[in-house]
Enzyme design. Structure first.
Site, PDB file in Angstrom:
ATOM      1  N   GLU A   1       2.952  -8.133   3.848  1.00 31.68           N
ATOM      2  CA  GLU A   1       3.846  -7.117   3.311  1.00 31.68           C
ATOM      3  C   GLU A   1       3.864  -7.082   1.789  1.00 31.68           C
ATOM      4  O   GLU A   1       4.325  -6.100   1.187  1.00 31.68           O
ATOM      5  CB  GLU A   1       5.255  -7.338   3.858  1.00 31.68           C
ATOM      6  CG  GLU A   1       5.336  -7.156   5.371  1.00 31.68           C
ATOM      7  CD  GLU A   1       6.665  -7.527   5.963  1.00 31.68           C
ATOM      8  OE1 GLU A   1       7.051  -6.908   6.970  1.00 31.68           O
ATOM      9  OE2 GLU A   1       7.324  -8.444   5.433  1.00 31.68           O
TER      10      GLU A   1
ATOM     11  N   ASP B   1       5.158  -0.752  15.442  1.00 30.35           N
ATOM     12  CA  ASP B   1       5.268  -0.613  16.897  1.00 30.35           C
ATOM     13  C   ASP B   1       6.460   0.277  17.191  1.00 30.35           C
ATOM     14  O   ASP B   1       7.110   0.787  16.260  1.00 30.35           O
ATOM     15  CB  ASP B   1       5.444  -1.985  17.564  1.00 30.35           C
ATOM     16  CG  ASP B   1       6.652  -2.735  17.023  1.00 30.35           C
ATOM     17  OD1 ASP B   1       7.760  -2.491  17.517  1.00 30.35           O
ATOM     18  OD2 ASP B   1       6.489  -3.550  16.086  1.00 30.35           O
TER      19      ASP B   1
END
Length: 266
Positions: A33, A232
């Site tokens: 990230e 997701d």
């Protein structure tokens, strides 16, 4: 006037300024990230405090401090506390991935958090779970359940989202949503739970850190915004999709942050 004392005092001033200079903080929970941001950091310097590595330097000409905060509310609360105790900040951006909850959200899409809510803090009894408002150190509840992000940073996020370079997934350009992001110490992989979060809180994404950061920033009066890219859809395939899409999703969120920093005024 004693010129020697004046010179020594001026020297101490010069030494003091960098340590307290205002910076923008950029946080992510995991290495993927923040990796793109660290690669773009000009003349990085590593400072370790409380077992955490803080990377300072300039990003698109702006002074920043970048940190991997760790996964979950406890880790990120600790990291945020150490961060704010050791750096004078004028804003904080949290970037990373999340489970998308909007029915039309797909992996790679962006959610800009206009507000954060902690959905595993509250009362659990025979009638079910009732979320509680955030509480300060005295135990007094905040007046609202949601903690709003800084409106200026949200607006800047929206402007930057139109200019960011995204990685396409399944040959589609990512969509950008704005709204509530829900936080809990749970990786959601259940369509029923995902639908509850969406209908109960109007939450567009679920993750494990944002509301804890928001709580601390609220206490300190520090402007913040949380930006997430969907890895997701928080359904039964969440574990599989997360492993497949965490890389490009993290990159999309980080690239938006790069554009934000570029658009910021000096």
């Amino acid at each position: 006037m004693d010129l020697k004392k004046l010179s020594i005092g001026f020297l101490f001033f010069l030494l003091w300024v960098p340590a307290t200079a205002q910076r923008l903080a950029i946080m992510g929970a995991m290495d993927p990230e923040i990796s793109i941001l660290l690669e773009a950091l000009n003349k990085p310097k590593v400072t370790t405090r409380g077992g955490i590595d803080f990377y300072t330097g300039k990003l698109n000409g702006k002074k920043v401090v970048i940190v991997k905060a760790g996964i979950g509310k406890v880790n990120v609360a600790y990291s945020t506390a150490v961060l704010t105790q050791n750096f004078k900040l004028d804003g904080l951006i949290f970037t990373g991935v999340a489970g998308g909850l909007h029915p039309e959200a797909l992996p790679g899409d962006i959610v800009i958090g206009t507000a954060l809510v902690q959905v595993d803090f509250g009362l659990l009894d025979a009638e079910g779970f009732t979320p509680w408002n955030f509480r300060d150190l005295s135990g007094e509840p905040h007046p609202e359940l949601l903690l709003a992000a800084d409106s200026s940073l949200v607006q800047l996020s929206l402007e930057a989202s139109k200019l960011a370079d995204y990685q396409s997934i399944s040959r589609r350009q990512p969509r950008v949503f704005q709204g509530v992001i829900s936080t809990s110490d749970l990786f959601v992989s259940d369509p029923v739970k995902a639908n509850w979060l969406y209908t109960k809180f109007n939450s567009l994404a679920t993750e494990m850190e944002g509301a804890a950061v928001a709580h601390i920033c609220r206490v300190l009066g520090l402007p913040f915004v949380v930006i997430r890219s969907c890895s997701d859809n928080a359904n039964t395939d969440a574990h599989v999709n997360f492993s497949e899409f965490v890389g490009p999703a993290a990159a999309n969120s980080a690239n938006l942050v790069l554009r934000m920093v570029e658009l910021m005024e000096d």
